[in-house]
Write an enzyme that holds these catalytic residues in place. Sequence first.
Site, PDB file in Angstrom:
ATOM      1  N   GLY A 119       5.174 -49.943  35.059  1.00  0.00           N
ATOM      2  CA  GLY A 119       5.426 -49.462  33.711  1.00  0.00           C
ATOM      3  C   GLY A 119       6.799 -49.801  33.188  1.00  0.00           C
ATOM      4  O   GLY A 119       7.145 -49.407  32.095  1.00  0.00           O
ATOM      5  N   CYS A 120       7.614 -50.526  33.935  1.00  0.00           N
ATOM      6  CA  CYS A 120       8.992 -50.748  33.513  1.00  0.00           C
ATOM      7  C   CYS A 120       9.495 -52.058  34.064  1.00  0.00           C
ATOM      8  O   CYS A 120       9.355 -52.325  35.247  1.00  0.00           O
ATOM      9  CB  CYS A 120       9.874 -49.604  34.005  1.00  0.00           C
ATOM     10  SG  CYS A 120      11.609 -49.799  33.587  1.00  0.00           S
ATOM     11  N   GLY A 121      10.114 -52.856  33.220  1.00  0.00           N
ATOM     12  CA  GLY A 121      10.630 -54.143  33.667  1.00  0.00           C
ATOM     13  C   GLY A 121      12.121 -54.156  33.851  1.00  0.00           C
ATOM     14  O   GLY A 121      12.700 -55.193  34.120  1.00  0.00           O
ATOM     15  N   CYS A 123      13.924 -51.375  35.521  1.00  0.00           N
ATOM     16  CA  CYS A 123      14.369 -50.360  36.467  1.00  0.00           C
ATOM     17  C   CYS A 123      15.307 -50.962  37.501  1.00  0.00           C
ATOM     18  O   CYS A 123      15.085 -52.049  38.016  1.00  0.00           O
ATOM     19  CB  CYS A 123      13.167 -49.749  37.183  1.00  0.00           C
ATOM     20  SG  CYS A 123      11.935 -49.108  36.059  1.00  0.00           S
TER      21      CYS A 123
END
Length: 279
Positions: A119-121, A123
């Site tokens: 869900g996150c690129g 982090c």
Amino acid sequence: MMPADPLDLDALPAPDAPREVRRFRRGAWQSALDDLAEEVPVALEFNGISHAVMLATPADLEDFALGFALSEGIIAEPGECYGAEPSVSPQGITMHIDIAARAFAQLKVRRRNLAGRTGCGLCGTENLAEVLREVAALGRTRRVSRQAIAAAQAALVGNQALQRRTGAMHAAAWCSSAGEIVLFREDVGRHNALDKLIGALARTPGWRGKDGFVLMTSRASVEIVQKAAQAGIEIVAAVSAATHLAVKVAEQTGMTLVGFVRGDECVIYTGFDRIEGSV
């Protein structure tokens, strides 16, 4: 540095796997087999140095490695990547990526530890300045019609084989100016799907000289805009909304960003002049 022995590609896990489940349907419980999307840790190692670990679908991994290197600015052009080979361990997959000495020297200067999730690129980035890295302004050579965007969105479902089986996949597609889907990649992570597409495009001779746009099945988040801009993509359309930060970055780079692509409807956030008839 590449693995000493060639990899048996049969050792790579499949992108999906069957699982027995209990399903409540039409008023009763029933046993069934569901296909579940695989989510595997994929370590990206450049010249023997570990750089990032992403949770990704184990398919099109060479495209993923090349696309990640390009979209993150690790290499400036595809020719600076000499090869990418996977090795499998009980913990996951490592992509051993061999890049040019110039690119590796630059990577060591700006070293960071980017640990990603589906869900996150962004982090794990070490400081705020690295989150919104500077991207060169895009050219203004592309134009596309609203009808072409609608046609590509309508054709997207027919290309999403893994999504039909698992229900857990994002997709990124390169579409022609007529709305035909030319290249297509799927992954559990939206930014992974885009990296795979960028890698596939980089292997396609002459793609930069052709009109077209990227269509995403996800929201248009800031990492999607940054990766696309870094790859020189002028038009990005998404089936869901854009975030405010994504719109700001798209405006800064000169990108045309389109959201809520559903049937004949869409919303243009930036770069109105590239969409025929919108101004």
